[in-house]
Design an enzyme around this catalytic site. Structure first.
Site, mmCIF file in Angstrom:
data_model
loop_
_atom_site.group_PDB
_atom_site.id
_atom_site.type_symbol
_atom_site.label_atom_id
_atom_site.label_comp_id
_atom_site.label_asym_id
_atom_site.label_seq_id
_atom_site.Cartn_x
_atom_site.Cartn_y
_atom_site.Cartn_z
ATOM 1 C CB THR A 63 -0.779 0.138 1.435
ATOM 2 O OG1 THR A 63 -1.483 1.207 1.444
ATOM 3 C CG2 THR A 63 0.270 -0.462 2.433
ATOM 4 C CE1 TYR B 157 -4.612 -1.739 5.137
ATOM 5 C CE2 TYR B 157 -3.442 0.204 4.590
ATOM 6 C CZ TYR B 157 -3.274 -0.891 4.109
ATOM 7 O OH TYR B 157 -4.073 -1.161 3.151
#
Length: 337
Positions: free
Chosen positions: A124, A163
């Site tokens: 990501t 995250y």
């Protein structure tokens, strides 16, 4: 090719399985079906491809199953993940177990195998953090970088949010396993993938969520001022990227690539709302709320490394992709009831 897709009933996973099965590959889908919509995606995939093999398993706990399935694969597409920043803040241990430990378990299955399949890990842009050293300019409907068009892979890693930490830790493990164990592993740092069969929610998958919410008459909540910009990438372009990375694995192994729409395919939240309003033919109700932790005002990939190393670049414009997704949602409203 014998391909194992972890998280294969998710949005990216089922589209990838559909594509590779259509090309005649032998595809196995491993998923614990915990995410909303995965059961519907699996049903859709099995109807289209009766030959697909499904394994219900969890990358956190089912090491023996992972070991067995990896031992039969030529390539592994690792998509199983916890995908929302907000969820990671609420439950950081689960986020860590899925993203960091789950990826470690997949890597260990590959390391211990005789066949040593290739691996693509879906990372990501959040591994770069807020990038506060990059000066950002504020316009009427969007932010933009002052001095660059997009962020390349030389940008310093700076994990923000649980995250970001869990995905970033896994990202670095995948790269290091190529160095230390001579494995054919590749990291793709993805930016805002969207498309059909995406069950977007408020916390994740914003392009799909905006379309789904407005189609169901749900008012939108905008966190921040709506000028946040992301480069968006339609699912077909990402799946084609997966194929090209595997095809050029001798060139791509051990590398991390920023994979998104690039400078020519970006949208702000406000711009997306305007586009959806045009498709609906009406104004869309929305309200503004506090910024979310770790949210970048702008993130746009520099995709030149991928273009140079294996010849990939996006083909689907945001206008075309958003319209495709809008039409799919209109035709499949029963899936979201």
């Amino acid at each position: 090719m014998k391909l194992l897709i972890t998280g294969g009933a998710g949005f990216i996973g089922c589209n990838s399985a559909d594509y590779f099965l259509g090309k005649g590959h032998d595809v196995s889908v491993l998923d614990n079906l915990s995410r909303a919509g995965t059961d519907k995606n699996l049903e859709w995939l099995q109807k289209r491809h009766p030959s697909v093999k499904f394994i219900k398993a969890d990358v956190r706990t089912d090491q023996a199953v992972l070991d067995e399935e990896v031992s039969k694969a030529d390539a592994v597409l690792h998509l199983a993940a916890q995908v929302a920043v907000t969820t990671s803040v609420t439950n950081p241990r689960e986020d860590f177990d899925i993203n960091a430990l789950g990826t470690f378990n997949v890597l260990e299955a590959i390391r211990k195998s005789d066949n040593k399949p290739s691996l693509i890990y879906s990372s990501t842009n959040k591994v770069y953090g807020k990038m506060e050293e990059l000066e950002v300019l504020e316009g009427e409907k969007r932010y933009k970088y002052k001095d660059i068009e997009g962020v390349d892979e030389k940008q310093n890693l700076d994990f923000h949010s649980p995250y970001g930490c869990s995905k970033g830790a896994a990202d670095q493990y995948v790269l290091d396993y190529a160095r230390i164990y001579d494995l054919k592993t590749v990291v793709l740092r993805q930016s805002c993938i969207y498309g059909t069969r995406q069950f977007g929610i408020e916390d994740q998958g914003w392009v799909a969520w905006f379309i789904i919410a407005t189609s169901l008459g749900t008012p939108l909540k905008i966190y921040g001022n709506g000028k946040q910009v992301r480069d968006v990438l339609y699912i077909d372009d990402l799946v084609r990227c997966f194929e090209m990375v595997f095809d050029k694995i001798d060139k791509t192994l051990g590398n991390a690539y920023n994979i998104g729409g690039g400078p020519n395919n970006s949208l702000s939240l406000l711009e997306l709302i305007s586009q959806i309003e045009s498709l609906h033919g009406r104004e869309i109700e929305h309200s503004f709320h506090d910024w979310r932790p770790g949210d970048q005002p702008v993130f746009i990939c520099d995709i030149n490394k991928a273009r140079n190393d294996f010849g990939w670049e996006p083909k689907v414009s945001p206008e075309e992709g958003v319209k495709k997704l809008f039409n799919w949602v209109q035709e499949n409203k029963e899936l979201f009831q």
